[in-house]
Design an enzyme around this catalytic site. Structure first.
Site, PDB file in Angstrom:
ATOM      1  N   HIS A  83      -1.110   0.262  -9.760  1.00  0.00           N
ATOM      2  CA  HIS A  83      -1.781  -0.643  -8.825  1.00  0.00           C
ATOM      3  C   HIS A  83      -2.453  -1.804  -9.570  1.00  0.00           C
ATOM      4  O   HIS A  83      -3.659  -2.048  -9.434  1.00  0.00           O
ATOM      5  CB  HIS A  83      -2.817   0.105  -7.970  1.00  0.00           C
ATOM      6  CG  HIS A  83      -3.123  -0.609  -6.680  1.00  0.00           C
ATOM      7  ND1 HIS A  83      -3.685   0.029  -5.596  1.00  0.00           N
ATOM      8  CD2 HIS A  83      -2.958  -1.910  -6.303  1.00  0.00           C
ATOM      9  CE1 HIS A  83      -3.845  -0.841  -4.604  1.00  0.00           C
ATOM     10  NE2 HIS A  83      -3.414  -2.025  -5.021  1.00  0.00           N
ATOM     11  N   GLU A 143      -4.620   7.496  -4.871  1.00  0.00           N
ATOM     12  CA  GLU A 143      -4.786   6.829  -6.164  1.00  0.00           C
ATOM     13  C   GLU A 143      -6.092   7.270  -6.814  1.00  0.00           C
ATOM     14  O   GLU A 143      -7.138   7.247  -6.168  1.00  0.00           O
ATOM     15  CB  GLU A 143      -4.757   5.306  -5.973  1.00  0.00           C
ATOM     16  CG  GLU A 143      -3.410   4.813  -5.475  1.00  0.00           C
ATOM     17  CD  GLU A 143      -3.326   3.291  -5.371  1.00  0.00           C
ATOM     18  OE1 GLU A 143      -4.361   2.603  -5.589  1.00  0.00           O
ATOM     19  OE2 GLU A 143      -2.225   2.783  -5.096  1.00  0.00           O
ATOM     20  N   ARG A 171       0.851  -1.186   0.000  1.00  0.00           N
ATOM     21  CA  ARG A 171       0.000   0.000   0.000  1.00  0.00           C
ATOM     22  C   ARG A 171       0.888   1.238   0.000  1.00  0.00           C
ATOM     23  O   ARG A 171       1.921   1.284   0.676  1.00  0.00           O
ATOM     24  CB  ARG A 171      -0.916   0.021   1.231  1.00  0.00           C
ATOM     25  CG  ARG A 171      -2.103  -0.946   1.151  1.00  0.00           C
ATOM     26  CD  ARG A 171      -3.089  -0.528   0.075  1.00  0.00           C
ATOM     27  NE  ARG A 171      -4.285  -1.346   0.035  1.00  0.00           N
ATOM     28  CZ  ARG A 171      -4.438  -2.433  -0.706  1.00  0.00           C
ATOM     29  NH1 ARG A 171      -3.415  -2.874  -1.445  1.00  0.00           N
ATOM     30  NH2 ARG A 171      -5.579  -3.100  -0.713  1.00  0.00           N
TER      31      ARG A 171
END
Length: 333
Positions: free
Chosen positions: A289, A270, A241
Site C-alpha cells: 500500500h 492491512e 482498496r
C-alpha cells in the site's frame, strides 16, 4: 481562543506535516493504534480534533469517547477506516485530501501494469538466484495496441488513461455507472470509450485496473463473475482498496489460470497476515500500500491535512470536508 489540542494516531506519511501540526496546535501522539488506550485517553482528556492514518481506525466507540472533538482528518482520499456515518450523527466534520496523491497512485498503477506484463518479479528472483536460463521459453508482453480497461473514472484513472493512451498507444475502455454529457466530453478529450457494463470491460481488456472507492456497494464487487470472463492472457491491477475484491475468488482464479497475473498494492486487512494466500502465488506482484505515498505526495498531503484540520477547528468550512452535505442536511432537520 484557547490553544487547540489535537490527537494524532500513528505518524504522518511525512514529518513536514507533523512539524506544521505541532506549530499550530498542542499535539498528543500515539505511535501505535490501540483502541482501548485511545478510548481511555479521550475519556480523560479533552481534545478538539483527531488526525490519523491507516491502519488506525475511528470506530463508534472512539467517537463516543470524544468530549469536544469537532473534526477528524484522515491521511488521504480514502475514508474507509473512519465510521463517517456515525461521526456525522455526532456532528463531527470528517476531512480528507482528495487528488493530492493521484499522480503518485497513477504512476504506481502503471508500474504494476508494466511489472505484470513483463513478469519483472519472477525474472528478478530467478536472476538473483543465478538462474539466467529461466528466460528460456519465457516471453514478456507488449502494451502497445492492446486494450486497457479502467474500472472507475476519477482523477487517478484519468491520469492512468493519459499515460497508457498517449505513452503506449493502448485502446482504453472505461466503466462508469452512468454516462452524462460532462463525462462524454472528458472521454472524447482523452480518446477513451465509456461503458456502463463492468463485465464488458473484463471481457475485452488485456489489462484491467481498478479505481473505485470501497463502500457498501463496492464491497467485494470484483469476484469470480468477472474473473471467469477475463482473457487468459490478461492482468488485473488493484491500487484502490483491498476490500473491493473478493480475495478468495482472486486466489482461485489465478490458481485455475483464468487470467495471467495480478498486481496488488492493497489488501482487505492491512497489514496482511503472514499466511495470506497471496504470498503463495507466483502470479501475484505485491506492494505494501505504497501507491499514494511518493515523497512528493507524502509531503504535500501531510502538510495539507494538518493545515486543513486546524482551519476547520477554527470554524472554516472547506471543500475537503467529506460529510459536509450530510451535516448540512442534518442541521436543517
Amino acid at each position: 481562543m484557547n490553544e487547540l489540542h489535537v490527537l494524532q494516531i500513528l505518524p504522518m506519511y511525512h514529518p513536514d506535516g507533523e512539524e506544521v501540526l505541532n506549530g499550530l496546535a498542542r499535539v498528543t501522539k500515539f505511535n501505535e493504534f490501540d483502541e482501548q488506550e485511545i478510548i481511555a485517553f479521550l475519556k480523560e482528556t479533552k481534545v478538539n480534533g483527531i488526525i490519523l492514518r491507516a491502519p488506525a481506525k475511528i470506530t463508534p466507540a472512539i467517537i463516543d469517547a470524544c468530549q469536544q472533538v469537532t473534526a477528524i482528518s484522515g491521511a488521504g482520499v480514502g475514508l474507509d477506516n473512519i465510521d463517517v456515518d456515525y461521526a456525522t450523527k455526532k456532528g463531527i466534520r470528517i476531512l480528507h485530501a482528495p487528488k493530492t496523491n493521484s499522480q503518485a497512485t497513477a504512476e504506481h498503477a502503471v508500474s504494476l501494469i508494466l511489472a505484470a506484463m513483463k513478469n519483472i518479479t519472477m525474472f528478478h528472483n530467478e536472476t538473483e538466484k543465478g538462474n539466467f536460463s529461466y528466460r528460456d521459453g519465457k516471453y514478456t508482453r507488449e502494451l502497445h495496441n492492446k486494450k486497457l480497461g479502467l474500472i472507475g473514472f476519477g482523477s487517478i484513472a484519468q491520469k492512468v488513461a493519459k499515460i497508457m493512451k498517449f505513452g503506449f498507444e493502448m485502446d482504453v475502455l472505461v466503466y462508469v455507472r452512468s454516462i452524462h454529457e460532462e463525462r462524454k466530453k472528458l472521454a472524447e478529450s482523452l480518446g477513451v470509450e465509456l461503458t456502463t457494463s463492468m463485465k464488458h470491460v473484463f471481457q475485452e481488456s488485456d489489462v484491467v485496473s481498478l479505481h473505485i472507492p470501497l463502500n457498501e456497494e463496492t464491497n467485494e464487487i470484483i469476484d469470480q463473475t468477472y474473473f471467469d470472463v477475463m482473457k487468459p492472457s490478461a492482468v488485473l491491477i488493484n491500487t484502490a482498496r483491498g476490500g473491493i475484491i473478493n480475495e478468495s475468488d482472486l486466489v482461485e482464479a489465478l490458481k485455475n489460470k483464468k487470467f495471467l497475473r495480478a498486481g496488488v498494492d492493497v489488501f482487505r486487512i492491512e497489514p496482511p497476515p503472514p499466511d495470506h494466500p497471496f504470498f503463495d502465488l507466483e502470479e501475484m506482484i505485491l506492494t505494501p500500500h505504497v501507491g499514494g505515498i511518493s515523497l512528493e505526495a507524502a509531503k504535500a498531503t501531510s502538510v495539507i491535512i494538518a493545515e486543513n484540520l486546524v482551519k476547520v477547528l477554527h470554524g472554516e468550512e472547506l471543500p475537503t470536508i467529506a460529510n459536509m452535505e450530510q451535516l448540512t442536511s442534518r442541521e436543517r432537520n
